[in-house]
Enzyme design. Structure first.
Site, PDB file in Angstrom:
ATOM      1  CG  ASP A 180      -1.506   7.703   1.068  1.00 39.82           C
ATOM      2  OD1 ASP A 180      -0.893   8.984   1.214  1.00 39.82           O
ATOM      3  OD2 ASP A 180      -1.728   7.233  -0.037  1.00 39.82           O
ATOM      4  CG  ASP A 222      -1.503   1.081   1.515  1.00 39.80           C
ATOM      5  OD1 ASP A 222      -2.192   1.803   0.560  1.00 39.80           O
ATOM      6  OD2 ASP A 222      -1.488   1.696   2.805  1.00 39.80           O
ATOM      7  CG  ASP A 259      -1.789   2.128   6.505  1.00 38.53           C
ATOM      8  OD1 ASP A 259      -2.061   1.969   5.317  1.00 38.53           O
ATOM      9  OD2 ASP A 259      -2.355   3.193   7.013  1.00 38.53           O
TER      10      ASP A 259
HETATM   11 MG   LIG Z   1      -2.958   3.160   3.593  1.00 37.81          MG
END
Ligand SMILES: [Mg+2]
Length: 265
Positions: free
Chosen positions: A26, A24, A207
């Site tokens: 961000d 991923d 995340d």
């Molecule tokens: Mg993310």
């Protein structure tokens, strides 16, 4: 006695040349920032990704728009999944829709509706991403956030009632997206069936809750690694504390893959 951190020990079991790495953007490759445009990759992480992508497939899986993501990562040889699994692009090929292609006219209407909902709420940020729309509330006073959410859902009600839009929540963001059974997990599962990925061992780093679908897609095949947040609640196989720790882990992993290539292949 094995003194390696548990995640490195788990990665050591995977033959380096059979890896496929999903990341991923961000909150995973870059720390979460106040405004989405401020999330920049460091030169050192870019260098690591570039070296890693020379040896094994590296796929960035993000909610961002494709062009935005490509501009931010800027590493040759990388594959991209944009809009949470809706769009895919690999080097040398045209982009491919993995879900229902949205109508631009509708996305513009959602954008205008959300802009009207956000009027008068300081800090609310509406981002038209082309195929989806994000409403960011990180800069909104916490006391105003529930009202903003209510207004946003009310603004989208005509499309929600007709089953024309789906609403998804992420870290301090609400996203309006076309309806359909696609997400980061379906995208990852689909890519793993491609000839270039078949038989490889996926390691997915993410995340946020949109990544948890992808965690399920790699379950029993490879490793799901949660970056930051509370450990042990997302069905992950391993956990790293944040993007900085991940950067050094990727550096270690890349060195391992390169060494294997040099010595064995
Ligand atoms: Mg993310």
């Amino acid at each position: 006695m094995n003194r390696r951190p548990p995640l490195r020990a788990k990665l050591t079991v995977i033959p380096p040349h059979r890896l496929i790495v999903f990341l991923d953007y961000d909150g995973t490759l870059t720390p979460i920032v106040q405004r989405p445009e401020e999330a920049r990759l460091t030169a050192s992480v870019r260098g690591t990704l570039s070296q890693l992508a020379h040896s094994v497939p590296v796929v960035i899986v993000s909610g961002r728009a494709l062009d935005d993501l490509r501009r931010r990562v800027g590493v040759p040889g990388i594959r991209y999944v944009a809009h949470h699994g809706l769009l895919y692009k690999e080097p040398g090929s045209a982009m491919r829709w993995l879900g229902q292609r949205p109508l631009r006219r509708e996305v513009r209407e959602w954008t205008r509706a959300l802009e009207r909902a956000a009027e008068g709420i300081a800090g609310a940020l509406v981002e038209d991403k082309g195929a989806t729309v994000a409403l960011h509330d990180r800069l909104v006073r916490p006391a105003d956030r529930p009202r903003l959410r209510r207004l946003a859902l009310r603004a989208l009600a005509p499309w929600l009632a007709k089953g024309k839009v789906a609403v998804m929540s992420g870290k301090r963001v609400l996203e309006a997206r076309p309806v359909g059974a696609w997400n980061k997990g379906t995208a990852v599962a689909r890519l793993l069936r491609q000839p270039w990925a078949r038989g490889r061992v996926p390691v997915y780093f993410g995340d946020d809750r949109t990544d948890f679908d992808a965690f399920r897609a790699v379950q029993d095949l490879g490793l799901a690694v949660r970056v930051g947040g509370r450990r042990g609640i997302a069905g992950e196989d391993a956990w790293v504390s944040g993007p900085n720790r991940l950067a050094s882990l990727l550096c270690w992993l890349t060195a391992r893959v390169s060494r294997f290539e040099r010595d064995v292949l």
